[in-house]
Design an enzyme around this catalytic site. Structure first.
Site, PDB file in Angstrom:
ATOM      1  N   ASN A   1     -10.975  10.228  -1.966  1.00 34.99           N
ATOM      2  CA  ASN A   1     -11.704  10.847  -0.852  1.00 34.99           C
ATOM      3  C   ASN A   1     -10.877  11.946  -0.210  1.00 34.99           C
ATOM      4  O   ASN A   1     -11.415  12.867   0.373  1.00 34.99           O
ATOM      5  CB  ASN A   1     -11.974   9.811   0.250  1.00 34.99           C
ATOM      6  CG  ASN A   1     -12.821   8.674  -0.242  1.00 34.99           C
ATOM      7  OD1 ASN A   1     -13.903   8.905  -0.773  1.00 34.99           O
ATOM      8  ND2 ASN A   1     -12.331   7.451  -0.124  1.00 34.99           N
TER       9      ASN A   1
ATOM     10  N   ARG B   1      -5.215  20.939   8.713  1.00 31.62           N
ATOM     11  CA  ARG B   1      -4.682  19.597   8.987  1.00 31.62           C
ATOM     12  C   ARG B   1      -3.167  19.644   9.074  1.00 31.62           C
ATOM     13  O   ARG B   1      -2.532  20.535   8.523  1.00 31.62           O
ATOM     14  CB  ARG B   1      -5.059  18.614   7.852  1.00 31.62           C
ATOM     15  CG  ARG B   1      -6.544  18.337   7.722  1.00 31.62           C
ATOM     16  CD  ARG B   1      -7.082  17.521   8.886  1.00 31.62           C
ATOM     17  NE  ARG B   1      -8.500  17.221   8.745  1.00 31.62           N
ATOM     18  CZ  ARG B   1      -9.475  18.048   9.120  1.00 31.62           C
ATOM     19  NH1 ARG B   1      -9.201  19.221   9.669  1.00 31.62           N
ATOM     20  NH2 ARG B   1     -10.742  17.692   8.976  1.00 31.62           N
TER      21      ARG B   1
ATOM     22  N   SER C   1      -5.908  -5.915  -1.967  1.00 35.12           N
ATOM     23  CA  SER C   1      -7.302  -5.465  -1.920  1.00 35.12           C
ATOM     24  C   SER C   1      -7.387  -3.979  -2.262  1.00 35.12           C
ATOM     25  O   SER C   1      -8.403  -3.506  -2.755  1.00 35.12           O
ATOM     26  CB  SER C   1      -7.929  -5.750  -0.556  1.00 35.12           C
ATOM     27  OG  SER C   1      -7.409  -4.871   0.412  1.00 35.12           O
TER      28      SER C   1
ATOM     29  N   PHE D   1       0.401  -2.674   8.694  1.00 34.74           N
ATOM     30  CA  PHE D   1      -0.293  -1.625   7.927  1.00 34.74           C
ATOM     31  C   PHE D   1      -1.656  -2.098   7.418  1.00 34.74           C
ATOM     32  O   PHE D   1      -2.506  -1.280   7.096  1.00 34.74           O
ATOM     33  CB  PHE D   1       0.510  -1.259   6.662  1.00 34.74           C
ATOM     34  CG  PHE D   1       1.853  -0.653   6.892  1.00 34.74           C
ATOM     35  CD1 PHE D   1       1.981   0.682   7.244  1.00 34.74           C
ATOM     36  CD2 PHE D   1       3.004  -1.402   6.729  1.00 34.74           C
ATOM     37  CE1 PHE D   1       3.229   1.248   7.422  1.00 34.74           C
ATOM     38  CE2 PHE D   1       4.259  -0.839   6.908  1.00 34.74           C
ATOM     39  CZ  PHE D   1       4.370   0.487   7.257  1.00 34.74           C
TER      40      PHE D   1
ATOM     41  N   TYR E   1      -0.825   8.454  12.939  1.00 35.56           N
ATOM     42  CA  TYR E   1      -0.505   9.283  11.777  1.00 35.56           C
ATOM     43  C   TYR E   1      -1.426  10.483  11.708  1.00 35.56           C
ATOM     44  O   TYR E   1      -2.631  10.354  11.932  1.00 35.56           O
ATOM     45  CB  TYR E   1      -0.733   8.538  10.457  1.00 35.56           C
ATOM     46  CG  TYR E   1      -0.073   7.206  10.283  1.00 35.56           C
ATOM     47  CD1 TYR E   1       1.097   6.862  10.946  1.00 35.56           C
ATOM     48  CD2 TYR E   1      -0.630   6.277   9.403  1.00 35.56           C
ATOM     49  CE1 TYR E   1       1.684   5.626  10.732  1.00 35.56           C
ATOM     50  CE2 TYR E   1      -0.050   5.044   9.184  1.00 35.56           C
ATOM     51  CZ  TYR E   1       1.106   4.723   9.854  1.00 35.56           C
ATOM     52  OH  TYR E   1       1.684   3.501   9.635  1.00 35.56           O
TER      53      TYR E   1
ATOM     54  N   GLY F   1       0.810  -1.224   0.000  1.00 39.01           N
ATOM     55  CA  GLY F   1       0.000   0.000   0.000  1.00 39.01           C
ATOM     56  C   GLY F   1       0.839   1.268   0.000  1.00 39.01           C
ATOM     57  O   GLY F   1       2.073   1.212  -0.093  1.00 39.01           O
TER      58      GLY F   1
ATOM     59  N   THR G   1      -7.104  10.031  14.318  1.00 38.91           N
ATOM     60  CA  THR G   1      -8.555   9.977  14.497  1.00 38.91           C
ATOM     61  C   THR G   1      -8.925   9.501  15.911  1.00 38.91           C
ATOM     62  O   THR G   1     -10.016   9.814  16.404  1.00 38.91           O
ATOM     63  CB  THR G   1      -9.192   9.094  13.401  1.00 38.91           C
ATOM     64  OG1 THR G   1     -10.578   9.332  13.366  1.00 38.91           O
ATOM     65  CG2 THR G   1      -8.928   7.617  13.610  1.00 38.91           C
TER      66      THR G   1
ATOM     67  N   ASN H   1      -2.804  -8.696   0.138  1.00 36.86           N
ATOM     68  CA  ASN H   1      -3.749  -9.402  -0.742  1.00 36.86           C
ATOM     69  C   ASN H   1      -4.206  -8.510  -1.899  1.00 36.86           C
ATOM     70  O   ASN H   1      -5.149  -8.838  -2.606  1.00 36.86           O
ATOM     71  CB  ASN H   1      -4.960  -9.923   0.048  1.00 36.86           C
ATOM     72  CG  ASN H   1      -5.778  -8.795   0.647  1.00 36.86           C
ATOM     73  OD1 ASN H   1      -5.413  -7.616   0.522  1.00 36.86           O
ATOM     74  ND2 ASN H   1      -6.887  -9.126   1.284  1.00 36.86           N
TER      75      ASN H   1
ATOM     76  N   TYR I   1     -14.320   3.237  10.702  1.00 32.30           N
ATOM     77  CA  TYR I   1     -12.882   3.124  10.411  1.00 32.30           C
ATOM     78  C   TYR I   1     -12.074   3.570  11.633  1.00 32.30           C
ATOM     79  O   TYR I   1     -11.180   2.869  12.098  1.00 32.30           O
ATOM     80  CB  TYR I   1     -12.519   3.975   9.177  1.00 32.30           C
ATOM     81  CG  TYR I   1     -11.062   4.375   9.170  1.00 32.30           C
ATOM     82  CD1 TYR I   1     -10.079   3.473   8.806  1.00 32.30           C
ATOM     83  CD2 TYR I   1     -10.669   5.662   9.589  1.00 32.30           C
ATOM     84  CE1 TYR I   1      -8.735   3.828   8.844  1.00 32.30           C
ATOM     85  CE2 TYR I   1      -9.333   6.018   9.637  1.00 32.30           C
ATOM     86  CZ  TYR I   1      -8.373   5.099   9.267  1.00 32.30           C
ATOM     87  OH  TYR I   1      -7.047   5.458   9.323  1.00 32.30           O
TER      88      TYR I   1
ATOM     89  N   SER J   1      -4.005   6.080  13.956  1.00 30.87           N
ATOM     90  CA  SER J   1      -4.395   7.328  13.302  1.00 30.87           C
ATOM     91  C   SER J   1      -4.725   8.394  14.344  1.00 30.87           C
ATOM     92  O   SER J   1      -5.216   8.074  15.437  1.00 30.87           O
ATOM     93  CB  SER J   1      -5.650   7.054  12.461  1.00 30.87           C
ATOM     94  OG  SER J   1      -6.265   8.261  12.083  1.00 30.87           O
TER      95      SER J   1
ATOM     96  N   LYS K   1      -9.449   1.582  14.579  1.00 30.63           N
ATOM     97  CA  LYS K   1      -8.103   1.969  15.026  1.00 30.63           C
ATOM     98  C   LYS K   1      -8.068   2.033  16.553  1.00 30.63           C
ATOM     99  O   LYS K   1      -7.136   1.558  17.194  1.00 30.63           O
ATOM    100  CB  LYS K   1      -7.705   3.325  14.420  1.00 30.63           C
ATOM    101  CG  LYS K   1      -7.496   3.292  12.915  1.00 30.63           C
ATOM    102  CD  LYS K   1      -6.321   2.417  12.521  1.00 30.63           C
ATOM    103  CE  LYS K   1      -6.099   2.333  11.037  1.00 30.63           C
ATOM    104  NZ  LYS K   1      -5.152   1.270  10.636  1.00 30.63           N
TER     105      LYS K   1
END
Ligand code: UFG
Length: 341
Positions: free
Chosen positions: A198, A231, A34, A80, A177, A10, A126, A32, A149, A124, A153
């Site tokens: 997004n 941010r 994804s 990750f 992060y 990723g 978040t 994988n 999401y 995160s 985390k």
């Protein structure tokens, strides 16, 4: 050190893979695909001159994970792997809980079976939720998240913490992060979101490259100096270097430590758009749209703990992030889809 990267194909995983190889570590990736492409492995090899060992597998599949651990003696893991789209998580909460929590639990179980005790986790900012006020520091209580999401985390952090209490040999670094952006300066690896992006930066890059017509700025009536959201953007190469330091810290310590990876500086959406246009001499048409549900007015780190414990701080500027993002976009207008460039 021999390190396993789950989700290593990723965006952040691939950049960390490069920095680990360049710091002399041996890397294996399990992914994988994804939300990533096999081509990234060729690009990592072009940058570093080394092919990382690769396993195509799902981290939630315990027998596949056992096979990987059976055949390697890892010193540490960086976890990750996980779904990461905030909006999608609201629409498909069970898919997010199933995947992100199952992968965390399966990984810890397999690590324990094989006596691998060092792990760095992709968390995160978040987890600071809505009730804390920036700059966020690691002593603040984590708080409920506005989307599944973010909750995965938060729960994963708790799972790692509980596992560390029960197993005194375990060493965990939870990396929180802020907003990772930019790309490797080679222009060979970068963020390749599926479909319409997004996040702000990939969207800006696609508008500048003519792939999307106009950026929507989500709100200009926030209580910030220019009314747009603030941010803490961090260059993905700085972030990747932070992982190398975190890994070395994890191996030398025991217990659990949460550490912010941010620059400590906030930039508004207007500032990002203007800097991108100026540095790259391109137009980014935009319009003001209503606020996006769940967005905070501002989010930025207190980055002192990373400097104190890891000897790490962000070094690259917003200009560097804009320049490297644009190089990646112009060299790879369709991301890793090399057939349709
Ligand atoms: N924004 C726009 N237009 C867009 C996209 C974003 O104006 O098309 C604005 C947002 O309103 C926000 C800023 O740009 O003010 C940054 O938005 P991003 O979507 O790039 O990033 P977020 O801060 O919303 O989300 C990031 C990560 C999440 C993480 C969250 C909180 O992508 O994984 O930070 O830490 F959960």
């Amino acid at each position: 050190m021999k390190v396993l990267l789950t989700g290593g194909a990723g965006f952040i995983g691939s950049h960390t893979c490069v920095e680990l190889i360049e710091s002399g570590h041996e890397v294996a990736i399990v992914d994988n695909f994804s939300n990533s492409k096999p081509e990234v492995l060729n690009r990592i090899a072009r940058i570093t001159g080394k092919d990382p060992v690769f396993f195509e597998a799902d981290v939630t599949d315990k027998s596949e994970m056992r096979y990987i651990f059976d055949n390697n003696n890892f010193d540490a893991v960086i976890h990750f792997a996980g779904f990461k789209a905030v909006g999608e998580s609201v629409a498909k909460p069970l898919m997010y809980y199933r995947n992100n929590l199952d992968s965390t639990i399966t990984l810890i179980e397999v690590m324990q079976e094989y006596g691998v005790n060092n792990v760095v986790f992709s968390s995160s900012a978040t987890v600071y939720g809505e009730s804390n006020k920036p700059p966020y520091n690691e002593n603040m209580p984590t708080s409920t998240c506005t989307n599944p999401y973010g909750t995965t985390k938060l729960i994963s952090e708790q799972i790692f913490t509980d596992a560390t209490v029960a197993n005194k040999d375990l060493s965990v670094v939870l990396l929180r992060y802020f907003n990772p952006i930019g790309a490797n300066p080679s222009g060979l690896i970068g963020e390749d979101p599926a479909g319409i992006p997004n996040n702000l930066f990939p969207y800006v890059a696609k508008v500048a490259g003519g792939k999307l017509e106009k950026l929507g700025i989500f709100g200009n009536d926030y209580p910030t100096p220019d009314g747009t959201g603030i941010r803490d953007y961090i260059h993905v190469v700085d972030l990747a270097k932070g992982h190398v330091k975190a890994l070395e810290y994890a191996v030398a310590h025991k217990g659990v430590e949460a550490i912010n990876l941010g620059s400590g500086k906030g930039h508004s959406v207007f500032e990002v758009v203007q800097t991108f246009m100026k540095v790259n001499d391109v137009a980014v048409p935009y319009e003001i749209k209503p606020r996006r549900a769940g967005d905070l007015a501002e989010s930025y780190a207190n980055a002192e703990k990373a400097e104190r414990l890891l000897g790490w701080k962000a070094e690259l500027s917003l200009e560097d992030m804009c320049r490297d993002m644009w190089r990646w976009q112009t060299q790879n207008p369709n991301g890793y889809d090399t057939k349709n460039q």
